[in-house]
Design a protein around this motif. Structure first.
Motif, short mmCIF file in Angstrom:
data_model
loop_
_atom_site.label_atom_id
_atom_site.label_comp_id
_atom_site.label_asym_id
_atom_site.label_seq_id
_atom_site.Cartn_x
_atom_site.Cartn_y
_atom_site.Cartn_z
N ASP A 20 8.17 6.08 -102.59
CA ASP A 20 6.92 5.50 -102.12
C ASP A 20 6.19 6.51 -101.25
O ASP A 20 6.80 7.43 -100.71
N ARG A 21 4.88 6.32 -101.12
CA ARG A 21 4.07 7.30 -100.41
C ARG A 21 3.34 6.67 -99.23
O ARG A 21 2.87 5.54 -99.31
N VAL A 22 3.23 7.45 -98.18
CA VAL A 22 2.52 6.97 -96.99
C VAL A 22 1.01 7.06 -97.21
O VAL A 22 0.51 8.07 -97.72
N LEU A 23 0.31 5.98 -96.86
CA LEU A 23 -1.15 5.98 -96.94
C LEU A 23 -1.76 6.21 -95.56
O LEU A 23 -2.70 6.98 -95.40
N VAL A 24 -1.21 5.47 -94.56
CA VAL A 24 -1.69 5.63 -93.19
C VAL A 24 -0.52 6.03 -92.32
O VAL A 24 0.50 5.34 -92.28
N LYS A 25 -0.66 7.16 -91.65
CA LYS A 25 0.43 7.70 -90.83
C LYS A 25 0.60 6.89 -89.54
O LYS A 25 -0.26 6.09 -89.18
N GLN A 26 1.69 7.16 -88.88
CA GLN A 26 1.96 6.49 -87.60
C GLN A 26 0.82 6.67 -86.61
O GLN A 26 0.51 5.77 -85.84
N ASP A 27 0.17 7.84 -86.65
CA ASP A 27 -0.90 8.08 -85.69
C ASP A 27 -2.23 7.44 -86.13
O ASP A 27 -3.27 7.64 -85.51
N GLY A 28 -2.19 6.70 -87.23
CA GLY A 28 -3.38 5.98 -87.66
C GLY A 28 -4.28 6.75 -88.61
O GLY A 28 -5.21 6.18 -89.19
N SER A 29 -3.99 8.02 -88.83
CA SER A 29 -4.83 8.80 -89.75
C SER A 29 -4.30 8.67 -91.18
O SER A 29 -3.16 8.31 -91.41
N TYR A 30 -5.15 9.00 -92.12
CA TYR A 30 -4.77 8.92 -93.53
C TYR A 30 -4.04 10.17 -93.97
O TYR A 30 -4.28 11.26 -93.45
N THR A 31 -3.18 10.02 -94.95
CA THR A 31 -2.61 11.21 -95.60
C THR A 31 -3.63 11.72 -96.61
O THR A 31 -4.63 11.08 -96.89
N TYR A 32 -3.34 12.87 -97.18
CA TYR A 32 -4.22 13.49 -98.16
C TYR A 32 -4.42 12.57 -99.37
O TYR A 32 -5.50 12.51 -99.96
N LEU A 33 -3.36 11.83 -99.67
CA LEU A 33 -3.38 10.98 -100.86
C LEU A 33 -4.43 9.88 -100.79
O LEU A 33 -5.07 9.56 -101.80
N THR A 34 -4.60 9.29 -99.61
CA THR A 34 -5.41 8.08 -99.50
C THR A 34 -6.88 8.28 -99.90
O THR A 34 -7.37 7.57 -100.76
N PRO A 35 -7.57 9.25 -99.30
CA PRO A 35 -8.94 9.47 -99.78
C PRO A 35 -8.97 9.87 -101.26
O PRO A 35 -9.94 9.58 -101.95
N ASP A 36 -7.92 10.51 -101.71
CA ASP A 36 -7.89 10.93 -103.10
C ASP A 36 -7.81 9.71 -104.04
O ASP A 36 -8.40 9.71 -105.13
N ILE A 37 -7.10 8.70 -103.61
CA ILE A 37 -7.05 7.46 -104.39
C ILE A 37 -8.45 6.84 -104.41
O ILE A 37 -8.96 6.44 -105.48
N ALA A 38 -9.08 6.80 -103.24
CA ALA A 38 -10.44 6.25 -103.17
C ALA A 38 -11.38 7.04 -104.06
O ALA A 38 -12.23 6.47 -104.76
N TYR A 39 -11.21 8.35 -104.06
CA TYR A 39 -12.05 9.22 -104.88
C TYR A 39 -11.89 8.90 -106.37
O TYR A 39 -12.87 8.75 -107.11
N HIS A 40 -10.65 8.75 -106.79
CA HIS A 40 -10.42 8.47 -108.22
C HIS A 40 -10.91 7.08 -108.61
O HIS A 40 -11.42 6.89 -109.70
#
Length: 556
Positions: free
Chosen positions: A304-324
């Motif tokens: 499984d992949r992290v979307l929102v990190k512990q510090d509240g920021s997004y990983t690289y993957l998350t905006p990329d999902i939104a982009y696709h």
RNA sequence: GUCCCAGUAGCUCAGCAGGAUAGAGCAACAGCCUCCUAAGCUGUGGGUCGCAGGUUCGAAUCCUGUCUGGGACGCCA
């Protein structure tokens, strides 16, 4: 429909009707008619394996079936002058060549439209490629991806796909913060002050140059600002200039885009948070260890992949999902991404995300371009001689030339590792395939010039049926193949078929040139027929080279 | 350890929605310019398609396993 296509189509129909007439199979049982071009000329112009395919249905030996089939074939309708049965049951067809010469007229009438087809059926396809982070200059791998993506787009357009080329700008992640910090450090250094580079800062000369430009334009003006304001300034400045440079380098490489899509715009429209919500609604999101996770393992991903990190920021993957998701919602029938080999581990999770959002993973085709290794004097070159860093795209082009660079990158399959031989690419001789092909074009231009000088009317109405010599027939067949080659290259996403094809065409041309004399003032009819053939070959060489972004010089 | 790509002639690579004797370029060898550019052409030699099984009338091509090379496996991007 082109001539060769018509001939094949008719032949296929006649084979089917012969099968029916011979009672070998019913319409329902009929296998697809496979026509292939045998490598050996003794096996005719076309061959079919129909008899073998029917063996099980008709419950007869393939050779016996072949005989029945041939007996019921209407050779006249099929414009076949001879039929043989060979080997285990192949049926070989020899086509009446006179119909072939029409291809010359077709090409000259259609001009650069020759080779287009409706294979893509107007399907809307977006190709996203290069998409390098605007934190530095383009390197070798980008050059390969750019050449491949551009050629693929050209080829698919020609085959009837509706193509959009897009560059995705990663202008939002913390690599851009890092860029701003790096420029900041270089700025102070340029002013003669002590300032440490950030950890993992961008060490390249390009950042130092940017900082020097800043000092030249603004002197120490920025030192008087708050740090956060200054970093914001540098962030915008860096992005703007680096992106501009990338765009310019690509334009010099003959690569342009229809759209440049900013990652930041996803945040501005709240699309990133939205994408997470959509995944959550569908039940593929959970919280653990203080982070938000995407359950990509439901769709075959390793973990499984992290979307929102512990510090509240997004990983690289998350905006990329939104982009696709955004790309899909823009209404494309299919998306193609061209990624470097270092991103291939990312494919599974992207496909997982698309499926989790309710789409078939087939809407996204990810093409990976494999590693490039430079070779010089038989040895591997990794670093730029000038900078000691990775070799940039610009340096490569300066060293070997634009045409050779593009040709070399496109002539190999994208998923094979590429050994780029600098010495070969620079060689101006027959060893170098680029020059070989370009020379064929220049040779034709030279013949046309001379024919005109000698008073031959090169635009006369001619009788192309005079083109019956062996080398002429080979050229005619090759020319006739072009639309199918383009369509195949588009459908299979294999633009390397184009350099291969045009190399073969050039080879046929050189071979013809050495065997037959084109300009013969004592035989004007044949001269004009051959001139017309040369013009047709020139059209196709030009067009094929254009697809891969290589020039067709008139003189060499 | 898992995943992805590759393994075909001395070298670099095509071929892989199964089909006849596995192709090309380079390298090697032998030839071709009083003639439209020799940046060209013609010919010769060179391969257990990594290995082992399987499917099939037929496998370089499909399936399984295995070996070798490269790459990827982050709450980096």
């Amino acid at each position: 429909m082109n001539i060769v296509g018509q001939i094949e189509q008719t032949l296929k129909q006649e084979i089917e009707s012969a099968v029916l007439k011979a009672g070998l199979a019913t319409q329902e049982e009929m296998p697809d008619v496979v026509l292939e071009t045998p490598k050996d000329k003794a096996h005719g112009d076309y061959a079919t394996n129909m008899a073998m395919q029917l063996a099980r249905i008709a419950k007869k030996a393939p050779r016996q079936i072949a005989e029945d089939l041939v007996e019921h074939l209407d050779t006249e309708k099929a414009s076949v002058k001879q039929v043989d049965i060979a080997g285990p049951g192949f049926i070989n067809f020899f086509i009446d060549q006179s119909s072939l010469t029409q291809v010359v007229d077709t090409i000259l009438n259609q001009g650069e439209a020759y080779g287009t087809s409706n294979a893509g059926n107007g399907k809307r396809v977006q190709i996203e490629f290069v998409s390098a982070n605007p934190t530095g200059t383009l390197h070798l791998g980008h050059a390969r991806g750019a050449a491949f993506g551009d050629a693929l787009a050209n080829v698919m357009e020609k085959a009837g796909f509706d193509i959009e080329r897009e560059y995705y700008i990663n202008d939002a992640g913390n690599q851009i913060d890092n860029l701003a910090q790096s420029i900041n450090a270089r700025y102070f250094q340029a002013l003669g002050q002590e300032m440490a580079m950030p950890e993992d800062g961008y060490q390249g000369q390009d950042i130092i140059d940017l900082a020097n430009d800043l000092v030249a334009e603004h002197a120490d003006r920025f030192t008087k600002m708050d740090e956060s304001d200054r970093l914001l300034e540098f962030r915008h400045y860096g992005l703007k200039h680096l992106l501009h440079r990338i765009e310019k380098d690509l334009a010099n490489y003959r690569v342009t885009f229809d759209s440049w899509f900013s990652e930041t715009s996803l945040y501005e429209q709240n699309l990133v948070a939205n994408a997470v919500e959509q995944l959550r609604e569908k039940g593929y999101v959970y919280e653990a260890d203080g982070a938000t996770w995407f359950k990509s393992t439901d769709f075959g991903d390793d973990k499984d992949r992290v979307l929102v990190k512990q510090d509240g920021s997004y990983t690289y993957l998350t905006p990329d999902i939104a982009y696709h998701l955004n790309k899909i919602q823009r209404g494309f029938d299919e998306l193609i991404n061209v990624w470097g080999a270092d991103h291939h581990g990312y494919v599974a999770r992207m496909h997982a995300a698309i499926q989790a959002l309710g789409y078939s993973k087939d809407v996204l085709d990810i093409k990976i371009t494999q590693m490039v290794n430079l070779f010089e004097n038989g040895e591997k070159v990794k670093m730029s001689k000038r900078t000691g860093k990775a070799v940039t795209m610009k340096e490569l082009i300066e060293e070997v030339g634009l045409d050779a660079t593009r040709y070399f990158f496109i002539m190999r399959s994208n998923d094979a590792h590429l050994d780029f031989d600098l010495d070969l690419a620079k060689t101006q001789s027959n060893e170098n395939p680029v020059y070989y092909v370009q020379y064929a074009h220049a040779r034709i231009c030279s013949m046309l010039r001379q024919a005109e000088e000698k008073g031959v009317d090169i635009n006369a109405e001619v009788d192309t049926s005079l083109l019956q010599a062996e080398k002429e027939v080979a050229l005619l067949k090759r020319l006739g193949d072009y639309p199918q080659v383009v369509a195949d290259a588009a459908e299979k996403r294999t633009p390397h078929r184009i350099p291969q094809y045009v190399f073969d065409l050039a080879s046929d041309l050189h071979s013809f040139y050495n065997a037959e004399k084109v300009i013969d003032l004592d035989n004007m009819e044949l001269t004009q027929a051959r001139i017309t053939l040369m013009k047709a070959v020139r059209v196709v060489i030009q067009d094929a080279l254009k697809l891969i972004g290589v020039e067709a010089p008139e003189k060499m």
